[in-house]
Each structure stands twice: as structure tokens, then as C-alpha cells.
Enzyme design. Structure first.
Site, short mmCIF file in Angstrom:
data_model
loop_
_atom_site.label_atom_id
_atom_site.label_comp_id
_atom_site.label_asym_id
_atom_site.label_seq_id
_atom_site.Cartn_x
_atom_site.Cartn_y
_atom_site.Cartn_z
N TRP A 40 -15.37 -70.12 13.71
CA TRP A 40 -14.74 -69.93 15.03
C TRP A 40 -13.63 -70.34 15.42
O TRP A 40 -12.74 -69.81 16.20
CB TRP A 40 -15.89 -70.20 16.12
N ASP A 67 -13.63 -74.81 22.97
CA ASP A 67 -14.40 -73.61 23.01
C ASP A 67 -15.79 -74.35 22.68
O ASP A 67 -16.38 -75.07 21.87
CB ASP A 67 -14.40 -72.82 21.72
N LYS A 91 -25.89 -69.27 23.90
CA LYS A 91 -26.23 -70.29 22.91
C LYS A 91 -27.07 -71.27 23.47
O LYS A 91 -28.28 -71.52 23.39
CB LYS A 91 -24.88 -70.88 22.29
C1 LIG Z 1 -21.20 -67.69 19.23
C2 LIG Z 1 -19.82 -68.20 19.25
C3 LIG Z 1 -18.54 -67.47 19.46
C4 LIG Z 1 -18.49 -66.03 19.88
O1 LIG Z 1 -19.07 -65.88 20.90
P1 LIG Z 1 -19.11 -64.24 21.48
O2 LIG Z 1 -19.78 -64.67 22.91
O3 LIG Z 1 -20.01 -63.51 20.48
O4 LIG Z 1 -17.72 -63.63 21.40
C5 LIG Z 1 -17.34 -68.42 19.62
N1 LIG Z 1 -17.24 -69.54 19.41
C6 LIG Z 1 -18.31 -70.46 19.07
C7 LIG Z 1 -18.02 -72.05 19.06
C8 LIG Z 1 -19.41 -69.62 18.98
O5 LIG Z 1 -20.55 -70.37 18.73
#
Ligand SMILES: *Cc1c(COP(=O)(O)O)cnc(C)c1O
Length: 360
Positions: free
Chosen positions: A102, A172, A196
């Protein structure tokens, strides 16, 4: 119908009481005579739901008043581009830590807008550790410092907040927001896709300090401009109202559980049980360095790779869903977010030991 234990990485498990409540309210919210999905995002009812969700999140995370909370769209991946658009503020460079897939994607998108300084990088070593901060190459002139506190795919989680001096930290937190208490005031910006560790897909949270917004790149589209979204209380255009509502229900559920202060204890216990089950035998293994093993996403491999399919199918037969690893990484991964109860981990650990007894 029995609901299975769901270890999906995302969209992930949602607390059952939240789904029950949404079911009860689906056709007729309160006594308004319509579903929440069917009313204007500018109606009194929705505005109330929206602001309660924000207030509940502020309480849960103890968010200081000088931070905006935005409910946006596009997922965390959109933020990979939106962050440099908003936070460069006349500067040309940004610091990035690359510790997994990511953060790698975040770097790739940022490179279109600025010069990326890789502070530290573990790509060559298989993204399974965090290098000692003494070896990091921080740039004091960087507009901001970006990192991914929990790498969802590799299962690598920071157990500390980096010290970047005056450079604002951007994090993030898609897969570990609300899993433990965090000191928001240490960050310039926190963002997370909701699917998540919160609930439904379609909502992206951005928590941003107010002095960092308002100086965007000229090319920034209006819906991507934090200043405009903050001014309009995230109602610049039609938001995903149902996902926002469901997110608010999850916040209320979390408050009932005791918030991140209570979740952290359960999450630590869940993770420790699972890693203990992996470590006690050569049949399973996890190669992430111990000091940065994730409490949310636990990847593990079977020593005999030819048993991967058996493991996943037999787990499903035992009501343990979505244990297959990420598409290119393979192996197994158990995501044990807030909504995954401790009994789910106990059931998985028991299944792992039974599976080993039969195939080991
Ligand atoms: C799942 C995830 C993303 C991507 O998320 P989307 O909402 O599908 O764009 C980005 N960063 C992390 C740490 C993730 O777990």
C-alpha cells in the site's frame, strides 16, 4: 441461517448488532416513512445522522477541535493523489516510507505531483520489517511525511509514531484506525477507507489539521479540495448516505464496547493467540519480524504449499471464511479487525491445530 466467522481483509466483517439495527431501520427510518437511502442528503434527518457520526468519532478518537473530520469518497487509493494535491502547499518534495504494497502504491501516485524522497524502503527485502529509525533519511524541507502504520497485505504494523520534527505526519490508517488509542495531535492528517476496520465500503475518512488546508495545487478538482469539503461539511456533492449512516452505527457500537481503549486489549489478546498458534509449530509460519507484527492482519504460510487449497476449503466448511492470502502474495491471511470476535480467533486456532493433526 448461521453467520460464519469472517476473516476477510476488506470489505470486512461488520458487527452483527449494527447489521441488525440497519435491517430494522431499512424500510422506515425512525418514523419518517422512508429509508435513509431515499432521503435528501440535505434533509434534517440526514444532517443529524451525519453530524452525530462525526461527533461520535471525535469522542472515540479524542480528536482536537483544530482538526476537520471529512467523510469523502474514492477510497484510500484516491487519497494517494489527493494528499499531494492538498498538502504540498508550495513545496516540491515529500517524504515517504515504503514498507509494503500500500505504501508502494501511495509513492507511485505521489510521484506524479512531487519529488518523492524515500525515507526508508524494504521492497528488496520482501516487506517484512521496519528498518531502525537511525538509518532513515528524513528531509526537513519535505512538505509532509507519509507512512502506512499498518500494511494490510504484508501484516507489518508500526508500534511507534515516527518523530519527524516540524514535518507534518500523514498516515494511511485504513486497516488499523480505531483498533487502539492513538494520539491524533501527533499527526497532520489521518486517512482511512471505512471497509476494513469500520464497516461498509464507500466512505473514506480524512482527519486533517486546519492549518494544513487551503493551499492546493491549481489542478485540484473541487471535490478533492479539503478546504472546500471542510467548508461544506463534506456535502459539496451527494455523499454515499447509506455508508455514512452505517459508519455512524459502527461508531455507536464501538462506544458501547468502550472505544479504542477497550478494543486494544481484545485486539492484543486475539493477535497473541494467533501468532502463538503459528509459532509453536513448523507446519505454519509468519516471516514478519516480531516487533512489527500486525495485530489486525496476520499472514501465514503452510510449510506444504500444496495444502493451501485444502486449508481454505476445509476452513470454509468449518464456517471460517476468507482466509486466503492476497492475490499475488498467496498463503493465508486472517484479518482480525474490531468486528471479529475473540471466539472467531479461538475457532481458527482450534481448526489450525486439527488441520495439522490430520495433514502434518
Ligand atoms: C485497502 C487499503 C487501501 C486501498 O483502499 P481502497 O479504499 O480500496 O482504495 C489503501 N491502504 C491500505 C493500508 C489499505 O489497507
Amino acid at each position: 441461517m448461521t453467520r460464519a466467522y469472517n476473516f476477510c481483509a476488506g470489505p470486512a466483517a461488520i458487527p452483527e448488532p449494527v447489521l441488525q439495527k440497519a435491517k430494522e431501520e431499512l424500510l422506515n427510518w425512525g418514523s419518517v416513512g422512508a429509508s435513509i437511502m431515499e432521503m435528501s442528503h440535505r434533509s434534517e434527518t440526514f444532517l443529524q445522522i451525519a453530524s452525530e457520526a462525526e461527533q461520535d468519532l471525535r469522542n472515540l478518537m479524542h480528536i482536537p477541535d483544530n482538526y476537520h473530520v471529512l467523510f469523502l469518497q474514492g477510497g484510500a487509493s484516491t487519497q494517494f493523489a489527493v494528499i499531494p494535491m492538498n498538502l504540498l502547499r508550495g513545496k516540491k518534495k515529500a517524504d515517504y516510507v515504503r514498507t509494503g504494497i500500500w505504501s508502494h502504491k501511495a509513492v507511485d501516485q505521489a510521484e506524479a505531483y512531487c519529488e518523492v524522497n524515500l525515507v526508508t524502503d524494504t521492497m528488496d527485502k520482501g516487506y517484512n520489517y521496519i528498518p531502525d529509525v537511525a538509518s532513515w533519511n528524513l528531509d526537513p524541507e519535505a512538505a509532509y511525511f507519509h507512512y502506512t502504520p499498518n500494511e494490510t497485505i504484508g501484516g507489518v504494523e508500526f508500534n511507534f509514531i515516527p518523530d519527524t520534527g516540524d514535518v507534518p505526519i500523514v498516515a494511511d490508517m485504513s486497516s488499523n484506525i480505531l483498533s487502539r488509542p492513538i494520539n491524533v495531535s501527533k499527526y497532520g492528517l489521518i486517512y482511512a477507507g471505512a471497509q476494513k476496520n469500520i464497516g461498509p465500503s464507500g466512505i473514506t475518512l480524512v482527519i486533517v489539521r486546519d492549518d494544513l488546508i487551503g493551499d492546493t495545487l491549481d489542478i485540484t478538482p473541487e471535490p478533492f479540495n479539503y478546504y472546500i469539503q471542510a467548508r461544506d461539511a463534506s456535502l459539496y456533492n451527494t455523499p454515499p448516505t447509506f455508508a455514512w449512516y452505517l459508519t455512524g452505527l459502527v461508531f455507536k457500537w464501538l462506544k458501547e464496547q468502550g472505544g479504542p481503549e477497550a478494543m486494544v486489549e481484545i485486539n492484543e489478546r486475539k493477535a497473541k493467540k494467533l501468532y502463538a498458534a503459528i509459532d509453536k509449530t513448523d507446519f505454519y509460519h509468519n516471516d514478519v519480524k516480531e516487533d512489527c507484527r500486525s495485530w489486525m492482519n496476520v499472514p501465514f504460510q503452510l510449510q506444504q504449499k500444496n495444502l493451501d487449497t485444502n486449508f481454505v476449503t476445509e476452513a470454509e466448511e468449518n464456517n471460517l471464511l476468507n482466509l486466503n492470502g492476497w492475490r499475488t502474495v498467496g498463503g493465508m491471511r486472517a484479518s482480525i479487525y474490531n468486528a471479529v470476535p475473540e471466539e472467531a480467533v479461538d475457532a481458527l486456532v482450534a481448526f489450525m491445530s486439527e488441520f495439522e493433526r490430520r495433514y502434518g
